[in-house]
Write a protein that holds these residues in place. Structure first.
Motif, mmCIF file in Angstrom:
data_model
loop_
_atom_site.group_PDB
_atom_site.id
_atom_site.type_symbol
_atom_site.label_atom_id
_atom_site.label_comp_id
_atom_site.label_asym_id
_atom_site.label_seq_id
_atom_site.Cartn_x
_atom_site.Cartn_y
_atom_site.Cartn_z
ATOM 1 N N THR A 25 -1.709 -13.817 36.020
ATOM 2 C CA THR A 25 -0.259 -13.916 36.082
ATOM 3 C C THR A 25 0.116 -15.177 35.324
ATOM 4 N N PHE A 26 1.049 -15.054 34.389
ATOM 5 C CA PHE A 26 1.466 -16.174 33.549
ATOM 6 C C PHE A 26 2.703 -16.832 34.135
ATOM 7 N N PHE A 27 2.766 -18.152 33.994
ATOM 8 C CA PHE A 27 3.900 -18.926 34.498
ATOM 9 C C PHE A 27 4.360 -19.935 33.462
ATOM 10 N N LEU A 28 5.666 -20.203 33.456
ATOM 11 C CA LEU A 28 6.233 -21.384 32.831
ATOM 12 C C LEU A 28 6.515 -22.332 33.979
ATOM 13 N N ASP A 89 5.425 -21.740 43.499
ATOM 14 C CA ASP A 89 6.432 -20.890 44.139
ATOM 15 C C ASP A 89 7.303 -20.292 43.038
ATOM 16 N N GLU A 90 7.141 -19.006 42.810
ATOM 17 C CA GLU A 90 7.883 -18.316 41.756
ATOM 18 C C GLU A 90 9.366 -18.278 42.096
ATOM 19 N N GLU A 91 10.188 -18.872 41.220
ATOM 20 C CA GLU A 91 11.644 -18.820 41.414
ATOM 21 C C GLU A 91 12.166 -17.431 41.076
ATOM 22 N N PHE A 92 11.684 -16.877 39.970
ATOM 23 C CA PHE A 92 12.051 -15.526 39.551
ATOM 24 C C PHE A 92 11.120 -15.070 38.446
ATOM 25 N N ARG A 93 11.219 -13.790 38.090
ATOM 26 C CA ARG A 93 10.447 -13.223 36.984
ATOM 27 C C ARG A 93 11.328 -13.267 35.742
ATOM 28 N N ALA A 94 10.785 -13.768 34.648
ATOM 29 C CA ALA A 94 11.560 -13.961 33.423
ATOM 30 C C ALA A 94 11.961 -12.631 32.793
ATOM 31 N N GLY A 95 13.159 -12.593 32.314
ATOM 32 C CA GLY A 95 13.671 -11.462 31.551
ATOM 33 C C GLY A 95 14.018 -11.959 30.156
ATOM 34 N N ILE A 110 15.463 -24.370 25.776
ATOM 35 C CA ILE A 110 14.921 -23.081 26.209
ATOM 36 C C ILE A 110 15.662 -22.665 27.473
ATOM 37 N N GLU A 111 16.229 -21.473 27.447
ATOM 38 C CA GLU A 111 16.882 -20.912 28.629
ATOM 39 C C GLU A 111 16.147 -19.635 29.008
ATOM 40 N N VAL A 112 15.789 -19.525 30.282
ATOM 41 C CA VAL A 112 15.106 -18.332 30.782
ATOM 42 C C VAL A 112 15.968 -17.738 31.883
ATOM 43 N N GLU A 137 20.387 -16.977 38.442
ATOM 44 C CA GLU A 137 19.673 -18.233 38.204
ATOM 45 C C GLU A 137 19.423 -18.393 36.714
ATOM 46 N N VAL A 138 19.229 -19.649 36.295
ATOM 47 C CA VAL A 138 18.857 -19.967 34.923
ATOM 48 C C VAL A 138 17.853 -21.110 34.973
ATOM 49 N N PHE A 139 16.782 -20.982 34.202
ATOM 50 C CA PHE A 139 15.777 -22.030 34.047
ATOM 51 C C PHE A 139 16.057 -22.660 32.688
ATOM 52 N N LEU A 140 16.512 -23.906 32.674
ATOM 53 C CA LEU A 140 16.939 -24.581 31.455
ATOM 54 C C LEU A 140 16.062 -25.800 31.209
ATOM 55 N N VAL A 141 15.409 -25.817 30.042
ATOM 56 C CA VAL A 141 14.519 -26.924 29.691
ATOM 57 C C VAL A 141 14.915 -27.441 28.314
ATOM 58 N N ARG A 142 15.048 -28.773 28.213
ATOM 59 C CA ARG A 142 15.363 -29.429 26.942
ATOM 60 C C ARG A 142 14.182 -30.334 26.605
ATOM 61 N N LEU A 143 13.539 -30.055 25.459
ATOM 62 C CA LEU A 143 12.312 -30.757 25.075
ATOM 63 C C LEU A 143 12.481 -31.523 23.771
ATOM 64 N N THR A 144 11.807 -32.664 23.689
ATOM 65 C CA THR A 144 11.717 -33.351 22.406
ATOM 66 C C THR A 144 10.840 -32.505 21.496
ATOM 67 N N ALA A 145 10.904 -32.760 20.204
ATOM 68 C CA ALA A 145 10.096 -32.001 19.246
ATOM 69 C C ALA A 145 8.607 -32.182 19.524
ATOM 70 N N ALA A 146 8.199 -33.403 19.862
ATOM 71 C CA ALA A 146 6.780 -33.665 20.146
ATOM 72 C C ALA A 146 6.325 -32.906 21.389
ATOM 73 N N ALA A 147 7.143 -32.903 22.436
ATOM 74 C CA ALA A 147 6.789 -32.176 23.660
ATOM 75 C C ALA A 147 6.748 -30.672 23.402
ATOM 76 N N ALA A 148 7.633 -30.186 22.533
ATOM 77 C CA ALA A 148 7.642 -28.755 22.200
ATOM 78 C C ALA A 148 6.372 -28.373 21.444
#
Length: 191
Positions: A25-28, A89-95, A110-112, A137-148
């Protein structure tokens, strides 16, 4: 209003798996302090997200008008091979997922959104006006270029850690082999 799980920027943003190859099972997962958010998704979604993030960074890097500094490869200081944070703890399954570049603060966004049956349309409905329902729900992540770049590198490693591919047909080889159509039905046992 949807619940927004926002990380700007997270201390850690990775993809990882739980389970044995062939049944993973894959997770972000994002973490800031003690706050952890985990979203499950399909292997193909991880592959597509990593590929698109890498392409977007390459595009920003090659854009002559952009003043952004984007590393060509993941910085060694950001390598992350640790397992996923516990508990998972899975918040939700990504669509649906969206990806963009915010030039004002030089971040990948990145918005999931959760998977919903209401957002699935049949081939007959393609030409009809379709309004996607508001997500809960929305999973929102803002990454620097290096972190990406670091996220992409780890995602590629996680994807490669699964079952080996058959050199003839490309399908995964189980521990007990697989019936390869390109090998004329002979069972391949060695990867």
């Amino acid at each position: 209003m949807p619940v927004v799980h926002a990380f700007d920027p997270p201390e850690r943003f990775v993809t990882g798996t739980v389970g044995e190859p062939g049944a993973r099972t894959f997770f972000l997962q994002a973490r800031t302090g003690s706050r952890i958010t985990s979203v499950s998704l399909e292997k193909q979604q991880v592959a597509a997200l990593a590929e698109r993030v890498d392409e977007l960074l390459d595009e920003v890097m090659s854009n002559q008008a952009s003043q952004s500094v984007v590393p060509a490869v993941a910085p060694l200081a950001l390598d992350d091979s640790d397992p996923l944070e516990q508990p998972i703890d899975e918040e939700f399954r990504a669509g649906t997922m969206t990806l963009s570049w915010d030039p004002s603060d030089e971040r990948i966004v990145i918005e999931v959104f959760p998977y919903t049956e209401a957002a699935v349309i049949s081939p007959e409905q393609v030409d009809e006006d379709f309004e996607e329902p508001e997500p809960d729900e929305v999973f929102l992540v803002r990454l620097t270029a290096a972190a990406a770049r670091s996220f992409v590198k780890r995602a590629e490693q996680v994807l490669e850690a699964g079952r080996p591919s058959c050199p003839f047909c490309g399908n995964p080889i189980d521990p007990n082999g697989h019936l390869c159509v390109r090998a004329n039905g002979f069972r391949r046992r060695d990867p």
